[in-house]
Design a protein around this motif. Structure first.
Motif, mmCIF file in Angstrom:
data_model
loop_
_atom_site.group_PDB
_atom_site.id
_atom_site.type_symbol
_atom_site.label_atom_id
_atom_site.label_comp_id
_atom_site.label_asym_id
_atom_site.label_seq_id
_atom_site.Cartn_x
_atom_site.Cartn_y
_atom_site.Cartn_z
ATOM 1 N N MET A 1 0.863 -1.317 -0.038
ATOM 2 C CA MET A 1 0.073 -0.133 0.061
ATOM 3 C C MET A 1 0.838 1.219 -0.070
ATOM 4 N N LEU A 2 2.056 1.169 0.514
ATOM 5 C CA LEU A 2 3.022 2.333 0.593
ATOM 6 C C LEU A 2 3.888 2.557 -0.403
ATOM 7 N N TYR A 3 4.136 1.558 -1.105
ATOM 8 C CA TYR A 3 5.321 1.686 -2.182
ATOM 9 C C TYR A 3 4.711 1.233 -3.535
ATOM 10 N N THR A 4 5.218 2.161 -4.515
ATOM 11 C CA THR A 4 4.940 1.704 -5.905
ATOM 12 C C THR A 4 5.871 0.710 -6.370
ATOM 13 N N LYS A 5 5.848 0.059 -7.633
ATOM 14 C CA LYS A 5 6.802 -1.257 -8.048
ATOM 15 C C LYS A 5 8.098 -0.667 -8.103
ATOM 16 N N ASP A 6 8.519 0.504 -8.191
ATOM 17 C CA ASP A 6 9.719 0.845 -8.574
ATOM 18 C C ASP A 6 10.302 1.191 -6.995
ATOM 19 N N GLY A 7 9.733 1.300 -5.934
ATOM 20 C CA GLY A 7 10.115 1.439 -4.674
ATOM 21 C C GLY A 7 9.766 2.844 -4.090
ATOM 22 N N ALA A 8 9.286 3.644 -4.875
ATOM 23 C CA ALA A 8 9.033 5.037 -4.705
ATOM 24 C C ALA A 8 7.631 5.099 -3.556
ATOM 25 N N PHE A 9 7.641 5.873 -2.621
ATOM 26 C CA PHE A 9 6.271 5.932 -2.003
ATOM 27 C C PHE A 9 5.350 6.312 -2.916
ATOM 28 N N VAL A 10 3.975 5.840 -2.465
ATOM 29 C CA VAL A 10 2.795 6.193 -2.918
ATOM 30 C C VAL A 10 2.239 7.675 -2.635
ATOM 31 N N ASP A 11 1.588 8.418 -3.461
ATOM 32 C CA ASP A 11 1.076 9.794 -2.927
ATOM 33 C C ASP A 11 0.442 9.579 -1.521
ATOM 34 N N ARG A 12 0.813 10.436 -0.508
ATOM 35 C CA ARG A 12 0.250 10.293 0.856
ATOM 36 C C ARG A 12 -1.231 10.325 1.051
#
Length: 168
Positions: free
Chosen positions: A35-46
């Motif tokens: 839920m927190l991270y995208t597939k590339d390891g970046a944080f999703v929008d808060r």
């Protein structure tokens, strides 16, 4: 047991235990890292994370593993009827994080978003482990004990206890 929060240090077995619980109980599993991270390891929008987290918390039943933003963590503890704190010794958590990295050459670690980097995740886990004593401490344990009057609280302190979870 309808709303279960599973939490603890990185590499403590939260995702593996949560999957086992979901399989045994039929409760839907929400792994916080996904839920927190995208597939590339970046944080999703808060805002996107908060909306999804709130949606899960309002549902009738769930298992959620992980920590995430502190406000969301405490809200999850409030909403849950069952708290499972995996409090393994630090040396064990460091070993499990390292073992997870080695195994990631062959299989995706349990609970990790598809496509995420095992190396980045491992380095992040080591950093978090270094900071953990500031949070997972006597004060937190006392807060957890206070919550146990109104909730089912399970504290797992060894690999042996983790492997024979008795509350299932």
């Amino acid at each position: 047991m309808k709303k279960v929060a599973v939490f603890g240090k990185p590499g403590s077995g939260k995702s593996t235990l949560s999957k086992l619980l979901a399989d045994k109980t039929g409760l839907p599993l929400y792994q916080l890292d996904s839920m927190l991270y995208t597939k590339d390891g970046a944080f999703v929008d808060r805002k996107e994370f908060d909306a999804k987290h709130e949606e899960v918390l309002k549902s009738d039943c769930w298992i959620m593993d992980g920590f995430g933003p502190i406000g969301a963590f405490y809200k999850r503890l409030e909403e849950a009827d069952t708290l499972i704190y995996i409090d393994l010794p630090y040396i064990t958590s460091y070993w499990f994080v390292t073992k997870r990295l080695l195994k990631s050459v062959f299989v995706k670690p349990e609970g990790w978003p598809d496509g995420s980097s095992a190396i980045k995740g491992t380095l992040a886990s080591y950093k978090v482990l270094k900071l953990c004593p500031k949070f997972w401490n006597k004060e937190f344990s006392e807060k957890l004990q206070l919550m146990s009057a109104a909730k089912s609280v399970h504290i797992i302190k060894s690999v042996n206890e983790l492997s024979r979870v008795e509350f299932l």
